[in-house]
Design a protein around this motif. Structure first.
Motif, PDB file in Angstrom:
ATOM      1  N   GLU A   1       0.828  -1.204   0.000  1.00  0.00           N
ATOM      2  CA  GLU A   1       0.000   0.000   0.000  1.00  0.00           C
ATOM      3  C   GLU A   1       0.861   1.251   0.000  1.00  0.00           C
ATOM      4  O   GLU A   1       0.569   2.216  -0.715  1.00  0.00           O
ATOM      5  CB  GLU A   1      -0.923  -0.008   1.226  1.00  0.00           C
TER       6      GLU A   1
ATOM      7  N   GLY B   1       2.234   1.738  -3.452  1.00  0.00           N
ATOM      8  CA  GLY B   1       1.174   2.190  -4.344  1.00  0.00           C
ATOM      9  C   GLY B   1       0.874   3.664  -4.167  1.00  0.00           C
ATOM     10  O   GLY B   1       0.639   4.395  -5.149  1.00  0.00           O
ATOM     11  N   ARG B   2       0.919   4.134  -2.936  1.00  0.00           N
ATOM     12  CA  ARG B   2       0.685   5.554  -2.676  1.00  0.00           C
ATOM     13  C   ARG B   2       1.805   6.405  -3.283  1.00  0.00           C
ATOM     14  O   ARG B   2       1.560   7.467  -3.846  1.00  0.00           O
ATOM     15  CB  ARG B   2       0.577   5.794  -1.167  1.00  0.00           C
TER      16      ARG B   2
ATOM     17  N   ALA C   1       1.199   6.511  -7.064  1.00  0.00           N
ATOM     18  CA  ALA C   1       0.060   7.377  -7.387  1.00  0.00           C
ATOM     19  C   ALA C   1       0.458   8.851  -7.330  1.00  0.00           C
ATOM     20  O   ALA C   1       0.112   9.638  -8.217  1.00  0.00           O
ATOM     21  CB  ALA C   1      -1.106   7.088  -6.448  1.00  0.00           C
ATOM     22  N   ARG C   2       1.160   9.230  -6.269  1.00  0.00           N
ATOM     23  CA  ARG C   2       1.596  10.627  -6.149  1.00  0.00           C
ATOM     24  C   ARG C   2       2.501  11.014  -7.315  1.00  0.00           C
ATOM     25  O   ARG C   2       2.378  12.107  -7.878  1.00  0.00           O
ATOM     26  CB  ARG C   2       2.331  10.840  -4.825  1.00  0.00           C
TER      27      ARG C   2
ATOM     28  N   PRO D   1      -3.190  10.100  -3.273  1.00  0.00           N
ATOM     29  CA  PRO D   1      -3.733   8.802  -2.851  1.00  0.00           C
ATOM     30  C   PRO D   1      -4.610   8.923  -1.601  1.00  0.00           C
ATOM     31  O   PRO D   1      -4.258   9.599  -0.640  1.00  0.00           O
ATOM     32  CB  PRO D   1      -2.478   7.972  -2.566  1.00  0.00           C
TER      33      PRO D   1
ATOM     34  N   LEU E   1      -7.604   3.898  -2.929  1.00  0.00           N
ATOM     35  CA  LEU E   1      -6.723   3.870  -4.101  1.00  0.00           C
ATOM     36  C   LEU E   1      -6.872   2.545  -4.849  1.00  0.00           C
ATOM     37  O   LEU E   1      -6.832   1.470  -4.256  1.00  0.00           O
ATOM     38  CB  LEU E   1      -5.260   4.064  -3.660  1.00  0.00           C
TER      39      LEU E   1
ATOM     40  N   ILE F   1      -5.770   4.882 -12.652  1.00  0.00           N
ATOM     41  CA  ILE F   1      -5.504   5.143 -11.232  1.00  0.00           C
ATOM     42  C   ILE F   1      -6.695   5.910 -10.683  1.00  0.00           C
ATOM     43  O   ILE F   1      -7.059   6.971 -11.192  1.00  0.00           O
ATOM     44  CB  ILE F   1      -4.207   5.967 -11.052  1.00  0.00           C
TER      45      ILE F   1
ATOM     46  N   SER G   1      -8.742   7.353  -7.063  1.00  0.00           N
ATOM     47  CA  SER G   1      -8.691   7.622  -5.625  1.00  0.00           C
ATOM     48  C   SER G   1      -9.467   8.888  -5.311  1.00  0.00           C
ATOM     49  O   SER G   1      -9.332   9.897  -6.020  1.00  0.00           O
ATOM     50  CB  SER G   1      -7.230   7.790  -5.157  1.00  0.00           C
TER      51      SER G   1
END
Length: 414
Positions: free
Chosen positions: A295, A298-299, A302-303, A309, A313, A331, A333
């Motif tokens: 996680e 993944g954050r 995404a950023r 995020p 997400l 993507i 969120s």
């Protein structure tokens, strides 16, 4: 490719020169029958000339144009300083004049648009360096001469390497030494062709290719095994041509069953880079792969892709090519949804984690599970496929014809 013809003259002088000169004149007069002058009338001998300090023979800059063809390879990134190592480090300017010498570990740094040598001497904006017996930069053998240029307080390091040494060094980093000799030969031809083509339209006025995955991996000439040197030597000068010009012979580790077309991967159709079936790479350790993205990771991704995020997400594949590779990744969120370029998503996530775009994404406990096939962009020669073909009895010519259809094998054009 740029070629440079330069040499450094060597001076010779000795303290016995004036005495030998006088003795030689006397002998010459005696041999021609001239009457020798009485000793009393002989003019006093001139004091011996102060000899010039001879320049060491090894200070002659290695020529770039004589002998083998050379390639200019950008190594490393921009750095404020590098350390050069050799028994003797020789430095020249652009006109071929010897500027400085030192031994052992020698620091060079950028001071604005100039180069500082060994912590003291300030030189111009560009120098050529060679080492006796060999030059190392930050611990790795560069394989030839080094050109350093100062740009805005940073050093650009370019190794000027004999082409065949470059080919052997690249394939030693690109494929395992245990590959079949015919697969190594195919890799040598593809590597050489790519380099020759790149040198026709250099990336930068200072260099022809990058020594990284953006072109071909060149990490110096240390630890290049005999199998790689043999592959380069046995295919010396051989390149693939398409309509008389060097082909863009890209390659990748493992296609996972079918290669990708240049049109699908990069939006540009290349006649000899079409998708072909490949059933020979199934013994690759990355024929099938999976990656568990946490996680937190993944954050971060995404950023980096421009999506703040949140707790909801999500990642998913939003489009596929005809070969089953992702084109876009969605993507989502916090009510925001964005479709990003899949190749850019893979770069941000990490090439060694998301190994190819032939992938699927599913939610998993604490993150996401990526499953896929193959390793790399999938275009051109599949290296494990080439090895599979070689093990089944195919020669390097057949391998190249399969992955670069429509090209012709020829000696390197001037």
């Amino acid at each position: 490719m740029s070629m440079y013809r330069r040499s450094v003259s060597a001076f010779a002088a000795g303290t016995l020169f004036p005495l030998l000169f006088c003795a030689g004149i006397g002998l010459l007069l005696s041999c021609t029958g001239a009457r020798p002058r009485p000793p009393a009338e002989a003019p006093p001998a001139k004091p011996p000339a102060v000899p010039e300090r001879p320049r060491p023979p090894e200070a002659t800059r290695p020529p770039e144009s004589a002998g083998p063809r050379f390639l200019r390879v950008r190594i490393g990134g921009d750095a404020e300083a590098v350390t050069l190592s050799a028994d003797r480090v020789n430095v020249w300017d652009a006109a071929g004049r010897l500027l400085a010498q030192a031994s052992g570990n020698v620091p060079l740094g950028a001071v604005g648009g100039r180069i500082r040598f060994d912590g003291a001497q300030l030189l111009g904006d560009s120098v050529d360096v060679a080492g006796i017996p060999e030059l190392r930069m930050d611990g790795r053998k560069v394989g030839g001469r080094l050109r350093l240029t100062a740009r805005n307080g940073k050093l650009v390091a370019v190794a000027v390497v004999p082409l065949e040494s470059y080919v052997a060094a690249v394939i030693s980093r690109e494929v395992p030494e245990l590959f079949h000799p015919e697969a190594l030969a195919a890799q040598a031809v593809a590597t050489r062709t790519y380099a020759v083509d790149a040198a026709r339209t250099p990336r930068d006025p200072l260099f022809d290719v990058l020594g990284s995955v953006e072109d071909q991996v060149f990490d110096g000439t240390d630890n290049v095994g005999a199998a790689f040197r043999n592959a380069a030597e046995e295919t010396r000068g051989l390149v693939l041509l398409y309509r008389g010009a060097p082909a863009r012979t890209v390659f990748h580790s493992t296609c996972g069953g079918r290669t990708e077309s240049a049109a699908n991967a990069w939006g540009k159709d290349v006649p000899y880079l079409r998708s072909v079936a490949c059933e020979d790479c199934s013994d690759s350790p990355v024929f099938r792969w999976e990656y568990r993205m946490s996680e937190a990771e993944g954050r971060r991704v995404a950023r980096a892709m421009g999506i703040p995020p949140g707790g909801d997400l999500r990642f998913s594949v939003a489009g596929l090519t005809s070969t089953g590779r992702a084109v876009r990744v969605r993507i989502q969120s916090g009510g925001v949804s964005r479709e990003a370029n899949a190749a850019e998503f893979r770069r941000v996530a990490g090439y060694a984690r998301v190994r190819s775009l032939k992938m699927a994404i599913a939610p998993a406990a604490g993150g996401w599970l990526f499953t896929g096939e193959g390793y790399g962009h999938g275009v051109g020669m599949c290296q494990f496929g080439a090895n599979g073909m070689a093990k089944s009895g195919k020669g390097f010519r057949e391998i190249l014809a399969r992955y670069y259809p429509g090209t012709d094998l020829a000696r390197e054009i001037p």
